[in-house]
Design a protein around this motif. Sequence first.
Motif, PDB file in Angstrom:
ATOM      1  N   ALA A 193     -11.439  -6.120 -13.749  1.00  0.00           N
ATOM      2  CA  ALA A 193     -11.409  -7.788 -13.750  1.00  0.00           C
ATOM      3  C   ALA A 193     -10.086  -8.015 -13.121  1.00  0.00           C
ATOM      4  O   ALA A 193     -10.051  -8.897 -12.247  1.00  0.00           O
ATOM      5  N   TYR A 194      -9.039  -7.328 -13.697  1.00  0.00           N
ATOM      6  CA  TYR A 194      -7.774  -7.618 -12.979  1.00  0.00           C
ATOM      7  C   TYR A 194      -7.413  -7.439 -11.479  1.00  0.00           C
ATOM      8  O   TYR A 194      -6.919  -7.929 -10.884  1.00  0.00           O
ATOM      9  N   LEU A 195      -8.280  -6.134 -10.957  1.00  0.00           N
ATOM     10  CA  LEU A 195      -8.204  -5.937  -9.703  1.00  0.00           C
ATOM     11  C   LEU A 195      -9.023  -6.863  -8.740  1.00  0.00           C
ATOM     12  O   LEU A 195      -8.359  -7.243  -7.659  1.00  0.00           O
ATOM     13  N   LYS A 196      -9.880  -7.340  -9.409  1.00  0.00           N
ATOM     14  CA  LYS A 196     -10.742  -8.236  -8.688  1.00  0.00           C
ATOM     15  C   LYS A 196     -10.066  -9.648  -8.622  1.00  0.00           C
ATOM     16  O   LYS A 196     -10.183 -10.330  -7.631  1.00  0.00           O
ATOM     17  N   ALA A 197      -9.300 -10.061  -9.549  1.00  0.00           N
ATOM     18  CA  ALA A 197      -8.324 -11.236  -9.500  1.00  0.00           C
ATOM     19  C   ALA A 197      -7.207 -10.998  -8.557  1.00  0.00           C
ATOM     20  O   ALA A 197      -6.652 -12.086  -8.365  1.00  0.00           O
ATOM     21  N   ASN A 198      -6.862  -9.980  -8.375  1.00  0.00           N
ATOM     22  CA  ASN A 198      -5.644  -9.532  -7.589  1.00  0.00           C
ATOM     23  C   ASN A 198      -5.999  -8.477  -6.585  1.00  0.00           C
ATOM     24  O   ASN A 198      -5.335  -7.282  -6.687  1.00  0.00           O
ATOM     25  N   PRO A 199      -6.892  -8.751  -5.655  1.00  0.00           N
ATOM     26  CA  PRO A 199      -7.195  -7.963  -4.622  1.00  0.00           C
ATOM     27  C   PRO A 199      -5.732  -7.271  -3.530  1.00  0.00           C
ATOM     28  O   PRO A 199      -5.286  -8.281  -3.200  1.00  0.00           O
ATOM     29  N   GLY A 200      -5.808  -5.960  -3.625  1.00  0.00           N
ATOM     30  CA  GLY A 200      -5.035  -5.449  -2.783  1.00  0.00           C
ATOM     31  C   GLY A 200      -3.563  -5.461  -3.385  1.00  0.00           C
ATOM     32  O   GLY A 200      -2.626  -4.971  -2.808  1.00  0.00           O
ATOM     33  N   LYS A 201      -3.373  -6.168  -4.372  1.00  0.00           N
ATOM     34  CA  LYS A 201      -2.074  -6.046  -4.959  1.00  0.00           C
ATOM     35  C   LYS A 201      -1.614  -5.092  -5.927  1.00  0.00           C
ATOM     36  O   LYS A 201      -0.367  -5.014  -6.325  1.00  0.00           O
ATOM     37  N   VAL A 202      -2.365  -4.256  -6.393  1.00  0.00           N
ATOM     38  CA  VAL A 202      -2.401  -3.200  -7.154  1.00  0.00           C
ATOM     39  C   VAL A 202      -2.303  -1.867  -6.497  1.00  0.00           C
ATOM     40  O   VAL A 202      -2.976  -1.817  -5.633  1.00  0.00           O
ATOM     41  N   SER A 203      -1.455  -1.010  -6.650  1.00  0.00           N
ATOM     42  CA  SER A 203      -1.226   0.268  -5.911  1.00  0.00           C
ATOM     43  C   SER A 203      -1.787   1.531  -6.788  1.00  0.00           C
ATOM     44  O   SER A 203      -1.411   1.433  -8.106  1.00  0.00           O
ATOM     45  N   PHE A 204      -2.212   2.526  -6.343  1.00  0.00           N
ATOM     46  CA  PHE A 204      -2.404   3.654  -7.098  1.00  0.00           C
ATOM     47  C   PHE A 204      -1.884   4.967  -6.197  1.00  0.00           C
ATOM     48  O   PHE A 204      -1.881   5.113  -4.994  1.00  0.00           O
ATOM     49  N   ALA A 205      -1.357   5.692  -7.236  1.00  0.00           N
ATOM     50  CA  ALA A 205      -0.776   6.883  -6.717  1.00  0.00           C
ATOM     51  C   ALA A 205      -1.505   8.355  -6.678  1.00  0.00           C
ATOM     52  O   ALA A 205      -2.748   8.408  -7.495  1.00  0.00           O
ATOM     53  N   THR A 206      -1.187   9.159  -5.703  1.00  0.00           N
ATOM     54  CA  THR A 206      -2.297  10.326  -5.592  1.00  0.00           C
ATOM     55  C   THR A 206      -0.972  11.316  -5.076  1.00  0.00           C
ATOM     56  O   THR A 206       0.294  11.103  -4.569  1.00  0.00           O
TER      57      THR A 206
END
Length: 325
Positions: free
Chosen positions: A146-159
């Motif tokens: 839900a947080y990701l959908k409310a903030n599209p593209g604003k969160v990053s993920f590491a690999t």
Amino acid sequence: MQRRQIIHSAAAAAVASSLSGLSLAQETSRPLRIVVPFPPGGATDMVPRNMQDVLSKLLGGQPVVIENRAGAGGSIGMAEVARATDGLTFGIATLSTQGVNPAVYKKLPYDAINDFVGVTEIVKAPGVLVINPKLVPAKTFAEFVAYLKANPGKVSFATPGNGTIAHMWGAQFLKSTGTQMTHIPYKGAGPAINDLLGGQVPVYFDQVASSLPHIKSGKVVALAVSWPERLEVLPNVPTYAQAGHPDLNDPSWFGLVAPKSTPAAQVERVQKAIVAALKDPAVKQRMAAQGLYPSGTSSADFTKQIASEVAKMKKVAASANIQLD
């Protein structure tokens, strides 16, 4: 301590005795060499070291030497294994080296299907989605989505890098949940985890084996695991299927491969020894504590599995447009 040693020795002796008809007790002064295509200390490295001593006993005292040949997403080590002709060199194969790499790299110094024979799948390794709770205001998988959908593209993920299994898992997650995140590729798992813990990046797709200490310490929060049922080591964390995304529920795995030229009798000898080692109480205990689950498949089944994983990962790579030089 003495009692544990007696129990351990008795268990190993019993296993060796049960396999005596397969000539596993034949001693040789030439060591069996297992190449780990990643740096020391990671989940890939844990797998053979968990059974190294027991495997040596089951092979009649033959030394088992583990060598780390890291670099290029596991390609350097696997290429070295493919070129070996001594009949004594084996390699730890992973979903990355035998599934992802052939799917994302235009050129590899080895052929994941044609240069090797599968010896056995050693363990399955559940994946886990973890977040830094200081950076993401979510306590559950649903809250995170839900947080990701409310903030599209604003969160990053590491690999650990472009084209790694974590990258593929991230791509599958975004497609399945209909969310957007920015991918931050690192040069290895160590730097990625360090930045996750340090608060430079909020999300990481990992294997339970390497994230478990940080989950238990509370430094990161686990939101979902890829496993058929909840894990004993993480009983409060739902599976992806329980969270409504069964397409993300496939775990990773680690196995053993040999160069195609390795004599069939040697492949069978080592396969039987590993299957026996996985039944040793001490080995089982070490694996369980690290979130690794013993498997022990036949050579034929593991060889087929590798071909199937290559085909599957090629579909994921095509869907997410992941292609590397």
